[in-house]
Design an enzyme around this catalytic site. Structure first.
Site, PDB file in Angstrom:
ATOM      1  N   GLU A 132      -1.166  -8.573   5.105  1.00 12.74           N
ATOM      2  CA  GLU A 132      -0.974  -8.896   6.528  1.00 12.74           C
ATOM      3  C   GLU A 132      -2.280  -8.809   7.311  1.00 12.74           C
ATOM      4  OE1 GLU A 132      -0.299  -6.138   5.092  1.00 12.74           O
ATOM      5  OE2 GLU A 132      -0.800  -4.485   6.420  1.00 12.74           O
ATOM      6  N   HIS A 137      -3.202  -4.874   1.610  1.00  8.57           N
ATOM      7  CA  HIS A 137      -2.623  -5.278   2.892  1.00  8.57           C
ATOM      8  C   HIS A 137      -2.766  -6.793   3.061  1.00  8.57           C
ATOM      9  CE1 HIS A 137      -2.207  -1.242   4.787  1.00  8.57           C
ATOM     10  NE2 HIS A 137      -3.126  -0.940   3.892  1.00  8.57           N
ATOM     11  N   CYS A 156       0.821  -1.205   0.000  1.00 14.02           N
ATOM     12  CA  CYS A 156       0.000   0.000   0.000  1.00 14.02           C
ATOM     13  C   CYS A 156       0.862   1.265   0.000  1.00 14.02           C
ATOM     14  CB  CYS A 156      -1.007  -0.046   1.154  1.00 14.02           C
ATOM     15  SG  CYS A 156      -2.426   1.007   0.829  1.00 14.02           S
TER      16      CYS A 156
HETATM   17  N1  GLN Z   1      -3.796   6.437   1.107  1.00 14.54           N
HETATM   18  C1  GLN Z   1      -2.518   6.216   1.702  1.00 14.54           C
HETATM   19  C2  GLN Z   1      -1.435   7.065   1.023  1.00 14.54           C
HETATM   20  O1  GLN Z   1      -1.683   7.644   0.019  1.00 14.54           O
HETATM   21  C3  GLN Z   1      -2.137   4.752   1.620  1.00 14.54           C
HETATM   22  C4  GLN Z   1      -3.081   3.963   2.476  1.00 14.54           C
HETATM   23  C5  GLN Z   1      -2.521   2.687   3.016  1.00 14.54           C
HETATM   24  O2  GLN Z   1      -1.320   2.471   3.090  1.00 14.54           O
HETATM   25  N2  GLN Z   1      -3.421   1.859   3.481  1.00 14.54           N
HETATM   26  O3  GLN Z   1      -0.367   7.162   1.515  1.00 14.54           O
END
Ligand code: GLN
Length: 194
Positions: free
Chosen positions: A166, A164, A79
């Site tokens: 995890e 994610h 992410c």
């Molecule tokens: N929206 C977050 C970002 O732009 C990322 C979200 C996440 O890691 N769950 O940094």
């Protein structure tokens, strides 16, 4: 036993640590450059990429992380971790990412995603204000997509996913990281706090 660093400036590093312990690895929180010494692999977790960028700058971590990656250490970004690895941040992946790409209505959702090279059926993926890969170079292998958009990619020793793994407790990507070339090669750092 492989020692796996988890960037722990901000974000959900504890869930990664639990999964790694379950696989018999030694997780180690990374907050300053010295924490990178002797690591076999590195995870950059989800969180908020703007906050993580500031932390990396404050601690002078960008150069040392890039060196570890350039030396071939296996890396997993999840992410916001995927965002941190892109062209505009650490520059370890030849990708551009679009933040919060799935739009307001779909800020968070779950999906089963089939990933090339990951056996045992689709991964149950949790997307939280997730990015997607908006553009990538020819060295980048796309492993999985949602709505045609790349959400899992690999370039050399670096694996990055928009979701994610995890949080769903699926350890297959962590196992892949641990089985990568070079993981477990350096002497263990017994006695280090985790
Ligand atoms: N929206 C977050 C970002 O732009 C990322 C979200 C996440 O890691 N769950 O940094």
């Amino acid at each position: 036993m492989a020692t796996v660093g988890i960037l722990a400036l901000q974000g959900d590093f504890e869930a990664h640590a639990k999964l790694l312990e379950g696989l018999g690895a030694n997780p180690c929180e990374v907050r300053v450059p010295e924490d990178l010494d002797g690591l076999d692999a590195l995870i950059i977790p989800g969180g908020e990429s703007t906050v993580m960028t500031l932390g990396i700058e404050r601690e002078g971590l960008a150069g040392p992380i890039r060196r570890l990656i350039d030396q071939g250490a296996p890396v997993l970004g999840t992410c916001a971790g995927m965002i941190m690895l892109d062209r505009d941040h650490l520059g370890a992946l030849d990708i551009s990412t679009r933040r919060n790409a799935f739009g307001r209505q779909l800020r968070s959702f779950e999906a089963d995603v089939e990933l090339a090279g990951v056996e045992g059926g689709p991964i149950h993926a949790v997307f939280i204000r997730a990015p997607w890969v908006s553009e990538h170079g020819s060295e980048v292998e796309v492993l999985g997509r949602v709505d045609q958009h790349p959400v899992a990619i690999r370039q050399g020793n670096v694996l990055a996913v928009s979701f994610h793994p995890e949080l769903a407790g699926d350890a297959r990507l962590h196992r892949l990281l641990l089985s990568s070339n070079g993981c477990g090669a350096s002497p263990s750092r017994s006695g280090r706090p985790t």
